[in-house]
Design a protein around this motif. Sequence first.
Motif, PDB file in Angstrom:
ATOM      1  N   LEU A 113      83.497  16.643 -44.944  1.00 31.14           N
ATOM      2  CA  LEU A 113      83.617  15.763 -43.781  1.00 31.14           C
ATOM      3  C   LEU A 113      83.465  16.529 -42.468  1.00 31.14           C
ATOM      4  CD1 LEU A 113      86.506  13.369 -44.883  1.00 31.14           C
ATOM      5  CD2 LEU A 113      84.050  12.887 -44.794  1.00 31.14           C
ATOM      6  N   ASN A 114      83.997  17.739 -42.404  1.00 33.39           N
ATOM      7  CA  ASN A 114      83.875  18.521 -41.172  1.00 33.39           C
ATOM      8  C   ASN A 114      82.415  18.770 -40.815  1.00 33.39           C
ATOM      9  OD1 ASN A 114      86.611  18.668 -40.709  1.00 33.39           O
ATOM     10  ND2 ASN A 114      86.853  20.747 -41.497  1.00 33.39           N
ATOM     11  N   PHE A 115      81.619  19.159 -41.802  1.00 36.00           N
ATOM     12  CA  PHE A 115      80.189  19.379 -41.555  1.00 36.00           C
ATOM     13  C   PHE A 115      79.493  18.083 -41.161  1.00 36.00           C
ATOM     14  CE2 PHE A 115      80.704  23.359 -44.018  1.00 36.00           C
ATOM     15  CZ  PHE A 115      79.935  24.227 -43.255  1.00 36.00           C
ATOM     16  N   LEU A 116      79.711  17.032 -41.942  1.00 40.48           N
ATOM     17  CA  LEU A 116      79.027  15.766 -41.691  1.00 40.48           C
ATOM     18  C   LEU A 116      79.421  15.159 -40.343  1.00 40.48           C
ATOM     19  CD1 LEU A 116      79.221  14.080 -45.213  1.00 40.48           C
ATOM     20  CD2 LEU A 116      77.173  14.945 -44.077  1.00 40.48           C
ATOM     21  N   GLN A 117      80.716  15.186 -40.035  1.00 41.47           N
ATOM     22  CA  GLN A 117      81.173  14.591 -38.780  1.00 41.47           C
ATOM     23  C   GLN A 117      80.645  15.359 -37.571  1.00 41.47           C
ATOM     24  OE1 GLN A 117      85.417  14.674 -39.791  1.00 41.47           O
ATOM     25  NE2 GLN A 117      85.448  12.444 -39.755  1.00 41.47           N
ATOM     26  N   TYR A 118      80.648  16.689 -37.671  1.00 36.56           N
ATOM     27  CA  TYR A 118      80.189  17.527 -36.554  1.00 36.56           C
ATOM     28  C   TYR A 118      78.692  17.368 -36.318  1.00 36.56           C
ATOM     29  CZ  TYR A 118      79.036  21.821 -33.976  1.00 36.56           C
ATOM     30  OH  TYR A 118      78.550  22.720 -33.069  1.00 36.56           O
ATOM     31  N   LEU A 119      77.899  17.512 -37.369  1.00 27.96           N
ATOM     32  CA  LEU A 119      76.449  17.439 -37.202  1.00 27.96           C
ATOM     33  C   LEU A 119      75.997  16.011 -36.884  1.00 27.96           C
ATOM     34  CD1 LEU A 119      75.241  19.875 -39.998  1.00 27.96           C
ATOM     35  CD2 LEU A 119      75.543  20.315 -37.556  1.00 27.96           C
ATOM     36  N   SER A 120      76.651  15.026 -37.436  1.00 25.91           N
ATOM     37  CA  SER A 120      76.325  13.636 -37.094  1.00 25.91           C
ATOM     38  C   SER A 120      76.692  13.340 -35.648  1.00 25.91           C
ATOM     39  CB  SER A 120      77.043  12.670 -38.037  1.00 25.91           C
ATOM     40  OG  SER A 120      76.608  12.839 -39.371  1.00 25.91           O
ATOM     41  N   GLY A 121      77.749  13.981 -35.150  1.00 27.83           N
ATOM     42  CA  GLY A 121      78.111  13.825 -33.740  1.00 27.83           C
ATOM     43  C   GLY A 121      77.026  14.369 -32.826  1.00 27.83           C
ATOM     44  N   ILE A 122      76.471  15.524 -33.164  1.00 25.86           N
ATOM     45  CA  ILE A 122      75.379  16.099 -32.367  1.00 25.86           C
ATOM     46  C   ILE A 122      74.138  15.206 -32.433  1.00 25.86           C
ATOM     47  CG2 ILE A 122      73.775  18.040 -32.173  1.00 25.86           C
ATOM     48  CD1 ILE A 122      75.993  19.871 -33.164  1.00 25.86           C
ATOM     49  N   ALA A 123      73.780  14.787 -33.646  1.00 30.55           N
ATOM     50  CA  ALA A 123      72.613  13.919 -33.815  1.00 30.55           C
ATOM     51  C   ALA A 123      72.777  12.624 -33.021  1.00 30.55           C
ATOM     52  CB  ALA A 123      72.394  13.611 -35.295  1.00 30.55           C
ATOM     53  N   THR A 124      73.981  12.096 -33.005  1.00 33.36           N
ATOM     54  CA  THR A 124      74.257  10.862 -32.258  1.00 33.36           C
ATOM     55  C   THR A 124      74.140  11.107 -30.757  1.00 33.36           C
ATOM     56  OG1 THR A 124      75.704  10.067 -34.024  1.00 33.36           O
ATOM     57  CG2 THR A 124      75.957   9.046 -31.854  1.00 33.36           C
ATOM     58  N   ASN A 125      74.657  12.233 -30.280  1.00 31.23           N
ATOM     59  CA  ASN A 125      74.493  12.605 -28.870  1.00 31.23           C
ATOM     60  C   ASN A 125      73.019  12.587 -28.477  1.00 31.23           C
ATOM     61  OD1 ASN A 125      77.063  12.985 -27.867  1.00 31.23           O
ATOM     62  ND2 ASN A 125      76.993  15.215 -27.873  1.00 31.23           N
ATOM     63  N   ALA A 126      72.202  13.275 -29.284  1.00 34.37           N
ATOM     64  CA  ALA A 126      70.775  13.379 -28.983  1.00 34.37           C
ATOM     65  C   ALA A 126      70.102  12.009 -29.031  1.00 34.37           C
ATOM     66  CB  ALA A 126      70.108  14.336 -29.969  1.00 34.37           C
ATOM     67  N   TYR A 127      70.483  11.214 -30.003  1.00 39.34           N
ATOM     68  CA  TYR A 127      69.880   9.888 -30.149  1.00 39.34           C
ATOM     69  C   TYR A 127      70.172   8.993 -28.946  1.00 39.34           C
ATOM     70  CZ  TYR A 127      69.028   5.186 -31.955  1.00 39.34           C
ATOM     71  OH  TYR A 127      68.586   3.897 -32.107  1.00 39.34           O
ATOM     72  N   LEU A 128      71.423   8.974 -28.525  1.00 34.63           N
ATOM     73  CA  LEU A 128      71.799   8.104 -27.405  1.00 34.63           C
ATOM     74  C   LEU A 128      71.071   8.499 -26.124  1.00 34.63           C
ATOM     75  CD1 LEU A 128      75.651   7.801 -28.053  1.00 34.63           C
ATOM     76  CD2 LEU A 128      73.899   6.057 -28.450  1.00 34.63           C
ATOM     77  N   VAL A 129      70.967   9.800 -25.872  1.00 37.66           N
ATOM     78  CA  VAL A 129      70.303  10.266 -24.653  1.00 37.66           C
ATOM     79  C   VAL A 129      68.804   9.994 -24.705  1.00 37.66           C
ATOM     80  CG1 VAL A 129      69.761  12.281 -23.239  1.00 37.66           C
ATOM     81  CG2 VAL A 129      72.053  12.007 -24.164  1.00 37.66           C
TER      82      VAL A 129
END
Length: 289
Positions: A113-129
């Motif tokens: 979960l730590n890996f998935l939550q962290y990397l998905s958070g970055i991917a989501t940041n990039a997607y929204l911007v």
Amino acid sequence: MESIRGYTEPVTKLTAGDFESLVQLAWAEDMPNGDITTDSLFNENEQAKATLLSKDEGVLCGTAVIDSLLQRVENQVIYHAVLMDGSKLSKGSVIGELSGSLAMILKMERIMLNFLQYLSGIATNAYLVTQEYPNLVILDTRKTLPGYRKLAKYAVHTGGGWNHRLNLSEMAMLKDNHIAKAGSIQSAVSMVRKLHPTRKIELEIDGLAQLDEAISASPDIILLDNFSLTDTREAILKLRNVAPLIKIECSGGITPDKLKALSEFSAVGVSMGYLTHTVRFLDISLEIH
């Protein structure tokens, strides 16, 4: 700019090898002497099923870590993927299902979960911007957690952003201290180009007074660092009229609220440490049945 989303070769995929050392460190960190709770309550033969579930909206990233963890638990757990990296998540999205040793599922849960939550958070940041400002070239930086550089840049790419250089070996970036050592902008660019003729050169300037010399040195990219909006507009206009082949990048503490002003300049690069250093873990959970 090029259709490939990167100044150098972008990070378009991850392999188990990219996770291996990090998973090993995470496992040793979490269980230096076993899991006293799980080991006390469950035996090796107990089996279970579990669902990997999104409780948030975002972009999935980092599922390659699951393969590394399955090898770590000697394949006592089987994973069935429902969604792949890059998939759009909504609340309640089923990402995948695990089955096998209950003890091993519990032991790998938090690391996964730590890996998935962290990397998905970055991917989501990039997607929204990138979705909000599709006319800009949104770039990451090297402001990443040590050891996580490739993973973080992969997450940015997964979310739709551009990768800047992965490391110092891929391309040159000349800043004020480099220019001071070389004696001038022209000398700094020439010295690098002589030794590394096939590498891209980015030149950072911090004022309009340097622009003419920067243009004459013909770097591949000119970075406008901490320019005011007025000076940015003037610099971009001149560069596009006089040196249209030189790429333009803006930087300097840029967060999403500052992008609106820059969005009037189509196809301008904007490097954002925000993408990787200001990250909220995406809410992903593992529900064991």
